[in-house]
Design a protein around this motif. Sequence first.
Motif, PDB file in Angstrom:
ATOM      1  N   TRP A  99      21.434 -38.996 -16.892  1.00 52.79           N
ATOM      2  CA  TRP A  99      22.123 -38.916 -18.174  1.00 52.79           C
ATOM      3  C   TRP A  99      23.544 -38.458 -17.946  1.00 52.79           C
TER       4      TRP A  99
ATOM      5  N   ALA B 171      24.413 -40.180 -22.986  1.00 55.18           N
ATOM      6  CA  ALA B 171      23.946 -41.477 -22.491  1.00 55.18           C
ATOM      7  C   ALA B 171      22.757 -41.235 -21.575  1.00 55.18           C
TER       8      ALA B 171
ATOM      9  N   GLU C 175      22.633 -47.964 -19.571  1.00 52.72           N
ATOM     10  CA  GLU C 175      22.451 -46.705 -20.291  1.00 52.72           C
ATOM     11  C   GLU C 175      22.393 -46.961 -21.780  1.00 52.72           C
ATOM     12  N   TRP C 176      21.735 -46.044 -22.455  1.00 53.38           N
ATOM     13  CA  TRP C 176      21.622 -46.062 -23.909  1.00 53.38           C
ATOM     14  C   TRP C 176      22.234 -44.776 -24.434  1.00 53.38           C
ATOM     15  N   TRP C 177      23.091 -44.908 -25.422  1.00 54.47           N
ATOM     16  CA  TRP C 177      23.722 -43.738 -26.030  1.00 54.47           C
ATOM     17  C   TRP C 177      22.902 -43.239 -27.208  1.00 54.47           C
TER      18      TRP C 177
END
Length: 84
Positions: free
Chosen positions: A31, A44, A56-58
Motif C-alpha cells: 500500500w 492505494a 493499485e486501487w485507491w
Amino acid sequence: MQAVAVLPDERAFRADTEAGAFLLGECLGHWRLGEVVWPFAHIAIAAASRSGAPTEWWFRFDCTGYPQQPPTARPWDAVAAAPL
C-alpha cells in the motif's frame, strides 16, 4: 506564525502511519499513503492484475474518531477526486 491544533484522532493516525508496521507495508509495495486532509486519508492498495503486472486501487478513508472508531472507506478515483 500560528500553530495549527491537531486533533487527537489525527495525531493517532499519523503516529500509526509513521510507525514500522505501516512503513514496512509501504516498502513492500502492499500500500501507499496518498493525500491526507483530515479526517480523510487516501490510501492505494496493491493488487495483482490478470497480466501479472501490479496495479493499485485507491480508497478514501474517513478516519473520524480514530482509533476508537474504525475507519470506513470507499473506492476512490484519484484522478477525478471522486467516488467510483
